[in-house]
Design an enzyme around this catalytic site. Sequence first.
Site, PDB file in Angstrom:
ATOM      1  N   GLY A   8       0.216  32.658 114.022  1.00 33.58           N
ATOM      2  CA  GLY A   8      -0.834  33.311 114.806  1.00 33.58           C
ATOM      3  C   GLY A   8      -2.151  33.285 114.050  1.00 33.58           C
ATOM      4  N   MET A  12      -7.476  37.573 113.158  1.00 30.60           N
ATOM      5  CA  MET A  12      -6.853  38.352 112.080  1.00 30.60           C
ATOM      6  C   MET A  12      -5.899  37.507 111.237  1.00 30.60           C
ATOM      7  SD  MET A  12      -8.042  41.428 112.125  1.00 30.60           S
ATOM      8  CE  MET A  12      -6.894  42.567 111.345  1.00 30.60           C
ATOM      9  N   ARG A  32       0.698  28.684 117.638  1.00 33.18           N
ATOM     10  CA  ARG A  32       1.259  28.186 118.903  1.00 33.18           C
ATOM     11  C   ARG A  32       0.601  26.870 119.275  1.00 33.18           C
ATOM     12  NH1 ARG A  32       0.210  31.590 124.305  1.00 33.18           N
ATOM     13  NH2 ARG A  32      -1.915  31.263 123.570  1.00 33.18           N
ATOM     14  N   SER A 128      -5.613  47.418 109.318  1.00 38.13           N
ATOM     15  CA  SER A 128      -6.920  47.815 109.845  1.00 38.13           C
ATOM     16  C   SER A 128      -8.044  47.299 108.960  1.00 38.13           C
ATOM     17  CB  SER A 128      -7.044  49.330 109.942  1.00 38.13           C
ATOM     18  OG  SER A 128      -8.368  49.659 110.354  1.00 38.13           O
ATOM     19  N   GLY A 129      -9.142  46.971 109.602  1.00 38.93           N
ATOM     20  CA  GLY A 129     -10.325  46.535 108.852  1.00 38.93           C
ATOM     21  C   GLY A 129     -11.049  45.411 109.558  1.00 38.93           C
ATOM     22  N   LYS A 182      -0.753  53.452 112.508  1.00 41.83           N
ATOM     23  CA  LYS A 182      -1.868  52.571 112.869  1.00 41.83           C
ATOM     24  C   LYS A 182      -2.402  52.942 114.256  1.00 41.83           C
ATOM     25  CE  LYS A 182      -4.952  49.464 112.967  1.00 41.83           C
ATOM     26  NZ  LYS A 182      -5.042  48.355 113.823  1.00 41.83           N
ATOM     27  N   HIS A 185      -4.450  55.987 113.867  1.00 40.37           N
ATOM     28  CA  HIS A 185      -5.696  55.552 113.209  1.00 40.37           C
ATOM     29  C   HIS A 185      -6.672  55.057 114.276  1.00 40.37           C
ATOM     30  CE1 HIS A 185      -8.260  52.219 111.895  1.00 40.37           C
ATOM     31  NE2 HIS A 185      -8.335  52.789 110.716  1.00 40.37           N
ATOM     32  N   ASN A 186      -6.180  54.219 115.169  1.00 35.65           N
ATOM     33  CA  ASN A 186      -7.059  53.682 116.210  1.00 35.65           C
ATOM     34  C   ASN A 186      -7.507  54.763 117.184  1.00 35.65           C
ATOM     35  OD1 ASN A 186      -6.341  51.295 114.934  1.00 35.65           O
ATOM     36  ND2 ASN A 186      -6.234  50.131 116.833  1.00 35.65           N
ATOM     37  N   GLU A 189     -10.211  56.434 115.586  1.00 37.22           N
ATOM     38  CA  GLU A 189     -11.354  55.484 115.640  1.00 37.22           C
ATOM     39  C   GLU A 189     -12.059  55.580 117.002  1.00 37.22           C
ATOM     40  OE1 GLU A 189     -10.246  51.419 114.395  1.00 37.22           O
ATOM     41  OE2 GLU A 189     -11.218  50.722 116.217  1.00 37.22           O
ATOM     42  N   TYR A 190     -11.288  55.619 118.081  1.00 32.53           N
ATOM     43  CA  TYR A 190     -11.874  55.784 119.424  1.00 32.53           C
ATOM     44  C   TYR A 190     -12.729  57.052 119.457  1.00 32.53           C
ATOM     45  CZ  TYR A 190      -9.183  52.434 122.391  1.00 32.53           C
ATOM     46  OH  TYR A 190      -8.659  51.333 123.007  1.00 32.53           O
ATOM     47  N   LYS A 259      -7.762  47.831 124.248  1.00 29.24           N
ATOM     48  CA  LYS A 259      -6.544  47.016 124.230  1.00 29.24           C
ATOM     49  C   LYS A 259      -5.265  47.837 124.259  1.00 29.24           C
ATOM     50  CE  LYS A 259      -8.214  42.773 122.191  1.00 29.24           C
ATOM     51  NZ  LYS A 259      -8.349  42.003 120.945  1.00 29.24           N
ATOM     52  N   ARG A 286     -14.179  55.475 127.811  1.00 27.50           N
ATOM     53  CA  ARG A 286     -14.126  54.003 127.916  1.00 27.50           C
ATOM     54  C   ARG A 286     -13.701  53.570 129.317  1.00 27.50           C
ATOM     55  NH1 ARG A 286     -12.259  50.754 122.610  1.00 27.50           N
ATOM     56  NH2 ARG A 286     -13.209  52.133 121.095  1.00 27.50           N
ATOM     57  N   ARG A 441       2.325  81.359 137.518  1.00 30.62           N
ATOM     58  CA  ARG A 441       3.604  80.633 137.556  1.00 30.62           C
ATOM     59  C   ARG A 441       4.713  81.533 138.088  1.00 30.62           C
ATOM     60  NH1 ARG A 441       5.559  79.118 132.629  1.00 30.62           N
ATOM     61  NH2 ARG A 441       6.751  77.406 133.529  1.00 30.62           N
TER      62      ARG A 441
HETATM   63  P1  NDP Z   1      -6.728  36.427 118.601  1.00 29.61           P
HETATM   64  O1  NDP Z   1      -6.855  36.436 120.078  1.00 29.61           O
HETATM   65  O2  NDP Z   1      -7.902  36.076 117.783  1.00 29.61           O
HETATM   66  O3  NDP Z   1      -5.529  35.434 118.201  1.00 29.61           O
HETATM   67  C1  NDP Z   1      -4.299  35.502 118.844  1.00 29.61           C
HETATM   68  C2  NDP Z   1      -3.305  34.558 118.156  1.00 29.61           C
HETATM   69  O4  NDP Z   1      -2.042  34.765 118.763  1.00 29.61           O
HETATM   70  C3  NDP Z   1      -3.650  33.093 118.291  1.00 29.61           C
HETATM   71  O5  NDP Z   1      -3.218  32.446 117.141  1.00 29.61           O
HETATM   72  C4  NDP Z   1      -2.817  32.681 119.505  1.00 29.61           C
HETATM   73  O6  NDP Z   1      -2.440  31.320 119.473  1.00 29.61           O
HETATM   74  C5  NDP Z   1      -1.591  33.531 119.318  1.00 29.61           C
HETATM   75  N1  NDP Z   1      -0.890  33.804 120.560  1.00 29.61           N
HETATM   76  C6  NDP Z   1      -1.413  34.382 121.669  1.00 29.61           C
HETATM   77  N2  NDP Z   1      -0.458  34.502 122.617  1.00 29.61           N
HETATM   78  C7  NDP Z   1       0.670  33.993 122.087  1.00 29.61           C
HETATM   79  C8  NDP Z   1       2.001  33.832 122.568  1.00 29.61           C
HETATM   80  N3  NDP Z   1       2.350  34.233 123.793  1.00 29.61           N
HETATM   81  N4  NDP Z   1       2.920  33.271 121.747  1.00 29.61           N
HETATM   82  C9  NDP Z   1       2.568  32.880 120.506  1.00 29.61           C
HETATM   83  N5  NDP Z   1       1.340  32.986 119.986  1.00 29.61           N
HETATM   84  C10 NDP Z   1       0.400  33.556 120.771  1.00 29.61           C
HETATM   85  O7  NDP Z   1      -6.141  37.865 118.214  1.00 29.61           O
HETATM   86  P2  NDP Z   1      -6.456  38.792 116.944  1.00 29.61           P
HETATM   87  O8  NDP Z   1      -6.304  37.997 115.699  1.00 29.61           O
HETATM   88  O9  NDP Z   1      -7.719  39.550 117.165  1.00 29.61           O
HETATM   89  O10 NDP Z   1      -5.269  39.866 117.062  1.00 29.61           O
HETATM   90  C11 NDP Z   1      -3.954  39.620 116.622  1.00 29.61           C
HETATM   91  C12 NDP Z   1      -3.250  40.959 116.470  1.00 29.61           C
HETATM   92  O11 NDP Z   1      -3.952  41.733 115.500  1.00 29.61           O
HETATM   93  C13 NDP Z   1      -3.227  41.788 117.754  1.00 29.61           C
HETATM   94  O12 NDP Z   1      -2.039  42.545 117.794  1.00 29.61           O
HETATM   95  C14 NDP Z   1      -4.407  42.733 117.567  1.00 29.61           C
HETATM   96  O13 NDP Z   1      -4.288  43.911 118.312  1.00 29.61           O
HETATM   97  C15 NDP Z   1      -4.305  42.989 116.063  1.00 29.61           C
HETATM   98  N6  NDP Z   1      -5.528  43.470 115.426  1.00 29.61           N
HETATM   99  C16 NDP Z   1      -6.754  42.889 115.724  1.00 29.61           C
HETATM  100  C17 NDP Z   1      -7.897  43.354 115.083  1.00 29.61           C
HETATM  101  C18 NDP Z   1      -9.223  42.748 115.343  1.00 29.61           C
HETATM  102  O14 NDP Z   1     -10.236  43.317 114.865  1.00 29.61           O
HETATM  103  N7  NDP Z   1      -9.325  41.611 116.041  1.00 29.61           N
HETATM  104  C19 NDP Z   1      -7.825  44.461 114.088  1.00 29.61           C
HETATM  105  C20 NDP Z   1      -6.486  44.924 113.816  1.00 29.61           C
HETATM  106  C21 NDP Z   1      -5.398  44.443 114.491  1.00 29.61           C
HETATM  107  P3  NDP Z   1      -3.245  30.143 120.240  1.00 29.61           P
HETATM  108  O15 NDP Z   1      -4.227  29.616 119.243  1.00 29.61           O
HETATM  109  O16 NDP Z   1      -2.208  29.166 120.611  1.00 29.61           O
HETATM  110  O17 NDP Z   1      -3.904  30.796 121.441  1.00 29.61           O
END
Ligand code: NDP
Length: 463
Positions: A8, A12, A32, A128-129, A182, A185-186, A189-190, A259, A286, A441
């Site tokens: 992934g 992040m 993926r 987080s960060g 976590k 925490h969020n 944050e909200y 989200k 929101r 009541r």
């Molecule tokens: P992105 O949308 O930037 O990236 C998502 C990743 O997941 C991509 O690599 C994508 O692959 C892959 N993916 C999406 N759907 C699938 C699937 N069905 N099967 C397999 N792989 C899949 O997301 P983020 O990096 O922002 O977020 C990732 C996680 O981190 C989430 O749970 C988010 O809530 C959490 N998070 C995010 C923060 C942020 O600030 N962004 C902070 C803290 C936590 P492909 O390239 O093929 O699309």
Amino acid sequence: MARIGLTGLGTMGAALALNMADRGHQVAVHNRTAARAHEFIEGAGPLAERLTAAEDFKALAAALDRPRAVILMVPAGAPVDQTIEALLPHLDKGDLIIDAGNADFNETRRREAALAVQGVDFIGMGVSGGEEGARHGPSIMVGGPAESYEPIRDIIESIAATYQDSPCAAHLGPDGAGHFVKTVHNGIEYADMQLIAETYGILRAGGQTPAHIGELFEEWNRGPLHSYLIEISGRALQTADPDTGEPMVDVILDRAGQKGTGRWTLIEALKLGQSATTIEAAVAARSWSSMKEVRVAAEEILPGAADALHPVLDTDLECALLAARIIAYGQGFSLMQAASDHFEWSLDLARVAEIWRAGCIIRSALLDDIAKEVRDGLPHGLLILAPYFAKALGDHVPALRRVVSAAVSAGLPVPALAAALGYHDTMRRGRGTTDLIQAQRDFFGRHGFERVDREGSFSADWN
Ligand code: NDP
């Protein structure tokens, strides 16, 4: 061979993989859309030598030392289950999957139990960060079997933020504890973001420009409100749109997304019989923000009658924000305590406050004080009753009252500030108005009531 794998490579995941490589770890990466993994390594510069791209899960498994450890950094829900399902056939007993995305902790509990049957360990790990934190040092909240965490602990601690040389990463408890913390925490944050936005709204209504408010926030950031969210709010308010020259905030549509973590916090709070009203107000705000067209139409239909805004002192706003922030944190900590009791996690809430002091989005000066007070033991389990915070609220709540009164009279929405004040004022009364609720009541449903002067359950003849 790589010590750890990651699938992934979104915002992040890519940042975390670079962080691990930067700390000297060999990392096998998978995505993926496989092309993204190759592009990622091509763009990794000198760190590329510590990164290996795997085309598929078979190649990922083959690239890893045993027992294997694979981090998932994909969106919550079905993508996590789909990834586990596709990865599992390539793993062996004793291997470890770490879900480092945001997750509903109920799903984490389910996944850990299901994988345990197959002999595969599972850890739910909140990170987080944002992107910057993930790349250079996030705050990391780990849940799951302590013995499953041990083999990767050195990697996780090496990539985490540090506060006075102590890593902002900790194993907090079994099963869903890490993802639950976590989530809360969020939720906090909200609330904090909404409280800051409401304060900004009052300042705007008072005629101050975004740039001036940004300077004020900069000043506040040097005092007790010192925090990442005040810092970035101040910077955002002083940013101009390069296309129009207008303040950036003025060209941004007032419609926010979410989200799910704020909502999850509330759902769990309600299930545990808890109140997290400041967080609830922020989640509601929101949701209402997304009803842009309705709000524009309602401006004509509901003109209402409101007074002109009474001048509000900047120092009152600073104190009001601090008081409301303390209350929002207090509600979040009460919720974590209730979950810890219910699920028997034995959460060390002082440690939670400690690992939030750096790396995470809600890092703030307040957290060091929270850690100390929680370590000393909270009177009746409430943060707002701890000596330091009771004194701070005594000093600052009068300003919160003045700010909420001024905003309410002027028709300015301050749902989170008002919710914080409402909670404070409810908790500080030994006798409230629930006597009438009990009477109602019993009147319509014969639910019975207790009396102040006698033990037992009673019912009245209301007719
Ligand atoms: P992105 O949308 O930037 O990236 C998502 C990743 O997941 C991509 O690599 C994508 O692959 C892959 N993916 C999406 N759907 C699938 C699937 N069905 N099967 C397999 N792989 C899949 O997301 P983020 O990096 O922002 O977020 C990732 C996680 O981190 C989430 O749970 C988010 O809530 C959490 N998070 C995010 C923060 C942020 O600030 N962004 C902070 C803290 C936590 P492909 O390239 O093929 O699309």
